[in-house]
Design a protein around this motif. Structure first.
Motif, PDB file in Angstrom:
ATOM      1  N   GLY A 175       0.762  -1.352   0.164  1.00  7.84           N
ATOM      2  CA  GLY A 175      -0.176  -0.046   0.147  1.00  7.84           C
ATOM      3  C   GLY A 175       0.734   1.213  -0.255  1.00  7.84           C
ATOM      4  N   GLY A 176       0.583   2.087  -0.862  1.00  3.41           N
ATOM      5  CA  GLY A 176       1.213   3.344  -0.656  1.00  3.41           C
ATOM      6  C   GLY A 176       1.499   4.012  -1.813  1.00  3.41           C
ATOM      7  N   ASP A 177       1.990   5.188  -2.119  1.00  3.98           N
ATOM      8  CA  ASP A 177       2.551   5.845  -3.350  1.00  3.98           C
ATOM      9  C   ASP A 177       3.714   4.953  -4.017  1.00  3.98           C
ATOM     10  N   ILE A 178       3.759   4.717  -5.338  1.00  2.28           N
ATOM     11  CA  ILE A 178       4.880   4.134  -5.873  1.00  2.28           C
ATOM     12  C   ILE A 178       6.217   4.684  -5.757  1.00  2.28           C
ATOM     13  N   GLY A 179       6.330   5.904  -5.401  1.00  2.06           N
ATOM     14  CA  GLY A 179       7.715   6.630  -5.571  1.00  2.06           C
ATOM     15  C   GLY A 179       8.054   6.263  -4.019  1.00  2.06           C
ATOM     16  N   ASP A 180       7.282   6.737  -3.176  1.00  4.01           N
ATOM     17  CA  ASP A 180       7.512   6.595  -1.738  1.00  4.01           C
ATOM     18  C   ASP A 180       7.948   4.924  -1.332  1.00  4.01           C
ATOM     19  N   VAL A 181       7.406   4.087  -1.964  1.00  6.63           N
ATOM     20  CA  VAL A 181       7.472   2.607  -1.773  1.00  6.63           C
ATOM     21  C   VAL A 181       9.135   2.247  -2.416  1.00  6.63           C
ATOM     22  N   MET A 182       9.030   2.819  -3.475  1.00  3.42           N
ATOM     23  CA  MET A 182      10.775   2.666  -4.079  1.00  3.42           C
ATOM     24  C   MET A 182      11.817   3.362  -3.254  1.00  3.42           C
ATOM     25  N   ALA A 189      -2.477  -0.224  -5.438  1.00  6.02           N
ATOM     26  CA  ALA A 189      -1.048  -0.540  -4.587  1.00  6.02           C
ATOM     27  C   ALA A 189       0.084  -0.631  -5.533  1.00  6.02           C
ATOM     28  N   ALA A 190       1.163  -0.495  -4.876  1.00  8.42           N
ATOM     29  CA  ALA A 190       2.385  -0.746  -5.758  1.00  8.42           C
ATOM     30  C   ALA A 190       2.921  -2.086  -5.618  1.00  8.42           C
ATOM     31  N   ALA A 191       3.019  -2.670  -7.074  1.00 10.05           N
ATOM     32  CA  ALA A 191       3.629  -3.983  -7.122  1.00 10.05           C
ATOM     33  C   ALA A 191       4.935  -3.741  -7.162  1.00 10.05           C
ATOM     34  N   PHE A 192       5.613  -4.881  -6.317  1.00 13.53           N
ATOM     35  CA  PHE A 192       6.906  -5.069  -5.741  1.00 13.53           C
ATOM     36  C   PHE A 192       7.172  -6.573  -6.137  1.00 13.53           C
ATOM     37  N   VAL A 193       8.563  -6.417  -6.982  1.00 12.13           N
ATOM     38  CA  VAL A 193       9.180  -7.794  -7.170  1.00 12.13           C
ATOM     39  C   VAL A 193      10.745  -7.875  -6.845  1.00 12.13           C
ATOM     40  N   ILE A 194      11.235  -8.974  -6.290  1.00 15.45           N
ATOM     41  CA  ILE A 194      12.713  -8.795  -6.326  1.00 15.45           C
ATOM     42  C   ILE A 194      13.040 -10.132  -6.595  1.00 15.45           C
ATOM     43  N   ALA A 250      19.053  -2.415  -8.865  1.00 16.49           N
ATOM     44  CA  ALA A 250      19.978  -3.468  -8.476  1.00 16.49           C
ATOM     45  C   ALA A 250      21.029  -3.309  -7.488  1.00 16.49           C
ATOM     46  N   TYR A 251      21.154  -4.056  -6.457  1.00 16.59           N
ATOM     47  CA  TYR A 251      21.913  -3.805  -5.207  1.00 16.59           C
ATOM     48  C   TYR A 251      22.577  -5.081  -4.963  1.00 16.59           C
ATOM     49  N   ASP A 252      23.939  -4.911  -4.440  1.00 19.54           N
ATOM     50  CA  ASP A 252      24.853  -5.960  -3.814  1.00 19.54           C
ATOM     51  C   ASP A 252      25.339  -5.861  -2.571  1.00 19.54           C
ATOM     52  N   ASN A 253      25.537  -6.858  -1.957  1.00 22.04           N
ATOM     53  CA  ASN A 253      26.204  -6.643  -0.537  1.00 22.04           C
ATOM     54  C   ASN A 253      27.514  -7.631  -0.304  1.00 22.04           C
ATOM     55  N   GLY A 254      27.994  -8.138  -1.507  1.00 16.91           N
ATOM     56  CA  GLY A 254      29.136  -9.144  -1.516  1.00 16.91           C
ATOM     57  C   GLY A 254      28.691 -10.422  -1.230  1.00 16.91           C
ATOM     58  N   THR A 255      27.620 -10.838  -0.721  1.00 13.67           N
ATOM     59  CA  THR A 255      26.886 -12.164  -0.441  1.00 13.67           C
ATOM     60  C   THR A 255      25.805 -12.281  -1.591  1.00 13.67           C
ATOM     61  N   TRP A 256      25.058 -11.439  -1.550  1.00 16.20           N
ATOM     62  CA  TRP A 256      23.707 -11.290  -2.329  1.00 16.20           C
ATOM     63  C   TRP A 256      23.591 -10.250  -3.284  1.00 16.20           C
ATOM     64  N   GLY A 257      22.933 -10.543  -4.326  1.00 11.43           N
ATOM     65  CA  GLY A 257      22.397  -9.495  -5.304  1.00 11.43           C
ATOM     66  C   GLY A 257      20.997  -9.474  -5.452  1.00 11.43           C
ATOM     67  N   VAL A 258      20.590  -8.195  -5.423  1.00 14.28           N
ATOM     68  CA  VAL A 258      19.197  -7.888  -5.255  1.00 14.28           C
ATOM     69  C   VAL A 258      18.634  -6.967  -6.437  1.00 14.28           C
ATOM     70  N   GLY A 259      17.853  -7.562  -7.296  1.00 13.59           N
ATOM     71  CA  GLY A 259      17.361  -6.883  -8.389  1.00 13.59           C
ATOM     72  C   GLY A 259      15.821  -6.770  -8.566  1.00 13.59           C
ATOM     73  N   GLY A 260      15.115  -5.738  -8.769  1.00 15.35           N
ATOM     74  CA  GLY A 260      13.762  -5.896  -8.869  1.00 15.35           C
ATOM     75  C   GLY A 260      13.046  -4.261  -9.326  1.00 15.35           C
ATOM     76  N   SER A 261      11.845  -4.522  -8.969  1.00 10.12           N
ATOM     77  CA  SER A 261      11.206  -3.266  -9.606  1.00 10.12           C
ATOM     78  C   SER A 261       9.926  -3.041  -8.709  1.00 10.12           C
ATOM     79  N   VAL A 262       9.350  -1.638  -8.820  1.00 20.22           N
ATOM     80  CA  VAL A 262       8.223  -1.177  -8.215  1.00 20.22           C
ATOM     81  C   VAL A 262       7.365  -0.491  -9.218  1.00 20.22           C
ATOM     82  N   GLY A 263       6.148  -0.777  -9.359  1.00 20.60           N
ATOM     83  CA  GLY A 263       5.143  -0.441 -10.347  1.00 20.60           C
ATOM     84  C   GLY A 263       3.862  -0.313  -9.931  1.00 20.60           C
ATOM     85  N   GLU A 264       2.989   0.083 -10.700  1.00 23.11           N
ATOM     86  CA  GLU A 264       1.540   0.087 -10.710  1.00 23.11           C
ATOM     87  C   GLU A 264       0.946  -1.440 -10.464  1.00 23.11           C
ATOM     88  N   GLY A 265       0.274  -1.449  -9.347  1.00 22.40           N
ATOM     89  CA  GLY A 265      -0.233  -2.868  -8.858  1.00 22.40           C
ATOM     90  C   GLY A 265      -1.748  -2.685  -9.037  1.00 22.40           C
TER      91      GLY A 265
END
Length: 143
Positions: A77-84, A130-135, A111-126
């Motif tokens: 729930g919430g604004d897409i920009g705020d969720v991002m 609601a904001a659709a979120f996937v990683i 896309a982010y990385d901490n040396g152990t894990w890579g996290v990539g994803g998106s936030v868009g209109e759901g």
């Protein structure tokens, strides 16, 4: 004759379904689990933050040569920009380094990385505003 790979699915009522699913060129093992409308896989890395209020709609845990990888999707729930903004801030606070960030009024990609894990994803209109979120979470590339 080769056995067909299969995918084990867990559904919201915790019943399990074991179905044969053809997978072209990808080895699917008993460690691969698709979850629908439930929680996170038991082996989901605890150092990966998730948005506050995330209603998880699906998860997937996959064995790869490099290690276990995961997909998590749902609505927040919430604004897409705020969720991002809140999510990338939480990644940075958890020690992740930005590799890529694209934002626009309709959502964005990261896309982010901490040396152990890579996290990539998106936030868009759901659904229902609601904001659709996937990683996708994968083992970080050595380097």
């Amino acid at each position: 004759m080769h056995e067909k790979p299969h995918l084990e699915s867990e559904v919201a009522d915790d019943s399990e379904v074991d179905e044969e699913v053809p997978v072209g060129g990808v080895g699917v093992t008993d460690d691969d689990v698709l979850g629908l409308a439930g929680g996170l896989p038991d082996d989901f890395p605890s150092e990966i933050p998730l948005p506050d209020g995330l209603a998880i709609e699906y998860t997937q845990s996959m064995s790869m040569d490099e290690g276990q990888s995961f997909i998590v999707g749902g609505n927040v729930g919430g604004d897409i920009g705020d969720v991002m903004d809140e999510y990338v801030t939480s990644l940075e606070a958890a020690g992740f380094t930005q590799l890529q960030l694209t934002t626009m009024p309709e959502g964005g990609f990261f896309a982010y990385d901490n040396g152990t894990w890579g996290v990539g994803g998106s936030v868009g209109e759901g659904a229902d505003g609601a904001a659709a979120f996937v990683i996708t979470v994968t083992p970080a590339e050595p380097g």
